[in-house]
Design a protein around this motif. Structure first.
Motif, PDB file in Angstrom:
ATOM      1  N   VAL A 171       0.853  -1.201   0.000  1.00 31.86           N
ATOM      2  CA  VAL A 171       0.000   0.000   0.000  1.00 31.86           C
ATOM      3  C   VAL A 171       0.881   1.240   0.000  1.00 31.86           C
ATOM      4  CG1 VAL A 171      -1.726   1.338   1.294  1.00 31.86           C
ATOM      5  CG2 VAL A 171      -1.916  -1.141   1.217  1.00 31.86           C
ATOM      6  N   THR A 172       0.505   2.202  -0.834  1.00 28.78           N
ATOM      7  CA  THR A 172       1.190   3.490  -0.852  1.00 28.78           C
ATOM      8  C   THR A 172       0.140   4.595  -0.714  1.00 28.78           C
ATOM      9  OG1 THR A 172       2.815   4.817  -2.054  1.00 28.78           O
ATOM     10  CG2 THR A 172       1.170   3.688  -3.399  1.00 28.78           C
ATOM     11  N   PHE A 173       0.552   5.851  -0.780  1.00 26.22           N
ATOM     12  CA  PHE A 173      -0.431   6.935  -0.658  1.00 26.22           C
ATOM     13  C   PHE A 173      -0.055   8.070  -1.598  1.00 26.22           C
ATOM     14  CE2 PHE A 173       2.356   6.457   2.973  1.00 26.22           C
ATOM     15  CZ  PHE A 173       3.157   7.581   2.890  1.00 26.22           C
ATOM     16  N   GLU A 174      -1.067   8.857  -1.909  1.00 23.06           N
ATOM     17  CA  GLU A 174      -0.856   9.952  -2.859  1.00 23.06           C
ATOM     18  C   GLU A 174      -1.171  11.280  -2.206  1.00 23.06           C
ATOM     19  OE1 GLU A 174      -3.918  11.371  -5.271  1.00 23.06           O
ATOM     20  OE2 GLU A 174      -4.657  11.411  -3.224  1.00 23.06           O
ATOM     21  N   PHE A 175      -1.356  11.262  -0.907  1.00 19.94           N
ATOM     22  CA  PHE A 175      -1.924  12.397  -0.189  1.00 19.94           C
ATOM     23  C   PHE A 175      -1.259  12.405   1.174  1.00 19.94           C
ATOM     24  CE2 PHE A 175      -5.732  13.275   2.657  1.00 19.94           C
ATOM     25  CZ  PHE A 175      -5.751  14.637   2.413  1.00 19.94           C
ATOM     26  N   GLU A 176      -0.536  13.477   1.539  1.00 16.61           N
ATOM     27  CA  GLU A 176       0.280  13.352   2.748  1.00 16.61           C
ATOM     28  C   GLU A 176      -0.480  13.599   4.032  1.00 16.61           C
ATOM     29  OE1 GLU A 176       0.660  15.640   0.522  1.00 16.61           O
ATOM     30  OE2 GLU A 176       1.616  17.464   1.257  1.00 16.61           O
ATOM     31  N   ASN A 177      -1.765  13.960   3.922  1.00 20.59           N
ATOM     32  CA  ASN A 177      -2.500  14.139   5.168  1.00 20.59           C
ATOM     33  C   ASN A 177      -3.277  12.904   5.593  1.00 20.59           C
ATOM     34  OD1 ASN A 177      -1.506  16.643   5.910  1.00 20.59           O
ATOM     35  ND2 ASN A 177      -2.872  17.677   4.485  1.00 20.59           N
ATOM     36  N   VAL A 178      -3.004  11.765   4.949  1.00 16.24           N
ATOM     37  CA  VAL A 178      -3.513  10.492   5.460  1.00 16.24           C
ATOM     38  C   VAL A 178      -2.941  10.343   6.879  1.00 16.24           C
ATOM     39  CG1 VAL A 178      -3.300   7.989   5.242  1.00 16.24           C
ATOM     40  CG2 VAL A 178      -3.604   9.386   3.190  1.00 16.24           C
ATOM     41  N   PRO A 179      -3.794  10.088   7.891  1.00 16.06           N
ATOM     42  CA  PRO A 179      -3.234   9.979   9.246  1.00 16.06           C
ATOM     43  C   PRO A 179      -2.119   8.923   9.299  1.00 16.06           C
ATOM     44  CG  PRO A 179      -5.643   9.927   9.293  1.00 16.06           C
ATOM     45  CD  PRO A 179      -5.249   9.865   7.857  1.00 16.06           C
ATOM     46  N   ALA A 180      -0.995   9.283   9.925  1.00 13.95           N
ATOM     47  CA  ALA A 180       0.137   8.352   9.990  1.00 13.95           C
ATOM     48  C   ALA A 180      -0.254   7.063  10.717  1.00 13.95           C
ATOM     49  CB  ALA A 180       1.328   9.030  10.668  1.00 13.95           C
ATOM     50  N   GLU A 181      -1.222   7.165  11.680  1.00 12.25           N
ATOM     51  CA  GLU A 181      -1.654   5.954  12.412  1.00 12.25           C
ATOM     52  C   GLU A 181      -2.278   4.936  11.464  1.00 12.25           C
ATOM     53  OE1 GLU A 181      -1.929   9.411  13.368  1.00 12.25           O
ATOM     54  OE2 GLU A 181      -4.065   9.094  13.751  1.00 12.25           O
ATOM     55  N   VAL A 182      -2.915   5.461  10.386  1.00 15.30           N
ATOM     56  CA  VAL A 182      -3.570   4.556   9.433  1.00 15.30           C
ATOM     57  C   VAL A 182      -2.523   3.661   8.766  1.00 15.30           C
ATOM     58  CG1 VAL A 182      -4.705   4.581   7.169  1.00 15.30           C
ATOM     59  CG2 VAL A 182      -5.581   5.989   9.037  1.00 15.30           C
ATOM     60  N   VAL A 183      -1.392   4.255   8.437  1.00 15.15           N
ATOM     61  CA  VAL A 183      -0.325   3.492   7.796  1.00 15.15           C
ATOM     62  C   VAL A 183       0.217   2.462   8.800  1.00 15.15           C
ATOM     63  CG1 VAL A 183       1.919   3.655   6.669  1.00 15.15           C
ATOM     64  CG2 VAL A 183       0.180   5.392   6.243  1.00 15.15           C
ATOM     65  N   GLY A 184       0.324   2.877  10.083  1.00 20.10           N
ATOM     66  CA  GLY A 184       0.741   1.949  11.137  1.00 20.10           C
ATOM     67  C   GLY A 184      -0.248   0.784  11.263  1.00 20.10           C
ATOM     68  N   LYS A 185      -1.561   1.097  11.172  1.00 19.60           N
ATOM     69  CA  LYS A 185      -2.595   0.053  11.277  1.00 19.60           C
ATOM     70  C   LYS A 185      -2.457  -0.953  10.141  1.00 19.60           C
ATOM     71  CE  LYS A 185      -6.541   2.219  13.554  1.00 19.60           C
ATOM     72  NZ  LYS A 185      -7.795   2.908  13.324  1.00 19.60           N
ATOM     73  N   LEU A 186      -2.203  -0.429   8.943  1.00 17.39           N
ATOM     74  CA  LEU A 186      -2.050  -1.331   7.790  1.00 17.39           C
ATOM     75  C   LEU A 186      -0.868  -2.266   8.010  1.00 17.39           C
ATOM     76  CD1 LEU A 186      -2.824   1.156   4.903  1.00 17.39           C
ATOM     77  CD2 LEU A 186      -4.060  -0.975   5.369  1.00 17.39           C
ATOM     78  N   GLN A 187       0.206  -1.703   8.546  1.00 21.46           N
ATOM     79  CA  GLN A 187       1.378  -2.546   8.806  1.00 21.46           C
ATOM     80  C   GLN A 187       1.040  -3.615   9.842  1.00 21.46           C
ATOM     81  OE1 GLN A 187       4.665   0.109   9.645  1.00 21.46           O
ATOM     82  NE2 GLN A 187       5.160   0.217   7.463  1.00 21.46           N
TER      83      GLN A 187
END
Ligand code: AMP
Length: 359
Positions: free
Chosen positions: A72-88
């Motif tokens: 998973v990647t992102f194109e928008f830097e205001n995606v909450p950082a916790e969301v990326v942590g949750k995906l991991q």
């Protein structure tokens, strides 16, 4: 992570034009893209294999994304950082990782990090309330630029402070939010470097672009721009330091001020593909979107060699209505983002005007 084979699925958080162009590039390499966005009619969803419409913090939607995506990647830097942590935590690889997002989302963290890795910036001060502004102005000089620490983009959430008398009103103008006060950069021009880092740690930089903003919004980029070897070396060294110290995987845009002395100061970096890299779509052997896909998929990075000189112009609001005239220009390549409503100032597309590289 082993390189992803064609047929694998790349998840993209965010549904704007950057996601759209990522999806197009991914499709060309045989990948499917699943976009997750809160808005059903977004630009990227129109070209993605699948769209999950949900807020970024929706746990069920994140689980569904983690189920189908190989990365998973992102194109928008205001995606909450916790969301990326949750995906991991759900066992799916993300690229870039949550640290790059967390640093880029807070202007104080960002500048502190930049200075720590030897990437110079303007002087700055942390502003928690109006009482912090006067001593900061004394330190940095007036005029100085007050910016919200978080969630500012395209010139939003920032205001110039001309004098001590304006300090309180300025804090009101940015919504009385935690802020940063920045010394004014006395720049001769704004440049950016689009840089990529692969999973093996290889770094590749595109030639520098010169950028023109109006009201905080990018209007035009010109690339490759003329720059001395020393300037190019500074920019590439700065980009490599940022990427390496964040253990970054993917494409990043680094915006810089060039001072009269030739010294570069970093304004900010965006942990994603970047508007000032759209020229690469028609100007380079491998464009920034394909480069990002290659990096996150664990493929080798492609060449960043320029094939043409490009003037990139953003089409804002109703400017995109001129598509027929633009399409008739022989040297113009037109990119339209499939957005319905042409609100004033909204990025509806861009045009790349090509001319041969000299010498
Ligand atoms: P930003 O939202 O930080 O990208 O800022 C948007 C634009 O405002 C930049 O591209 C510059 O043109 C201008 N700007 C931002 N910070 C400064 C600064 N410290 N000094 C002078 N101009 C700035």
């Amino acid at each position: 992570m082993k390189p992803l084979s064609p047929g694998s699925t790349i998840g993209v958080l965010g549904g704007g034009q950057l996601g759209r162009m990522l999806a197009l590039a991914a499709a060309r390499l045989g990948f499917d893209v699943v976009v997750m966005t809160p808005r059903a009619d977004d630009s990227a969803g129109r070209v993605a294999a699948r769209t999950i419409v949900a807020p970024y913090d929706d746990d069920a939607a994140l689980a569904a994304l983690a189920e189908v995506a190989d990365v998973v990647t992102f194109e928008f830097e205001n995606v909450p950082a916790e969301v990326v942590g949750k995906l991991q935590a759900l066992g799916v690889e993300t690229a870039p990782g949550p640290r790059a997002l967390a640093v880029a989302q807070d202007r104080v963290e960002e500048k502190t990090f930049l200075n720590a890795v030897g990437a110079p910036t303007v002087g700055f001060a942390v502003i928690d309330g109006p009482a912090d502004i006067l001593p900061a102005l004394d330190k940095l000089g007036a005029p100085a630029l007050l910016k919200t620490r978080r969630e500012g983009y395209d010139g939003k959430g920032q205001t110039w402070i001309e004098s001590h008398a304006d300090a309180h009103a300025a804090f009101d103008r940015i919504g009385r939010r935690p802020a940063i006060l920045e010394a004014r950069a006395d720049f001769v021009r704004e440049v950016s470097v689009i840089a990529a880092r692969g999973r093996d740690g290889e770094v590749a930089c595109y030639p520098l672009a010169e950028n023109h903003h109006e009201g905080g919004v990018l209007r035009r980029s010109s690339a490759p721009t003329k720059a001395s070897a020393a300037t190019v070396e500074q920019a590439e060294t700065i980009a490599a330091r940022i990427l390496t110290r964040l253990d970054y995987v993917g494409v990043m845009g680094v915006e810089m001020f060039e001072l009269k002395s030739g010294r570069l100061l970093v304004n900010e970096f965006a942990p994603r593909v970047h508007n000032t890299g759209h020229w690469t779509l028609d100007g380079c052997e491998v464009d920034q979107f394909e480069q990002h896909v290659r990096a996150v998929a664990g493929w080798p990075l492609g060449p960043t060699t320029p094939l043409a000189h490009v003037e990139m112009e953003n089409l804002l609001g109703e400017e995109a209505d001129a598509w027929a005239r633009l399409a008739a220009e022989p040297e113009a390549r037109l990119w339209l983002y499939g957005k319905g409503e042409a609100r004033a100032g909204r990025k509806m597309g861009h045009v790349n005007r090509l001319r041969p590289l000299k010498g």
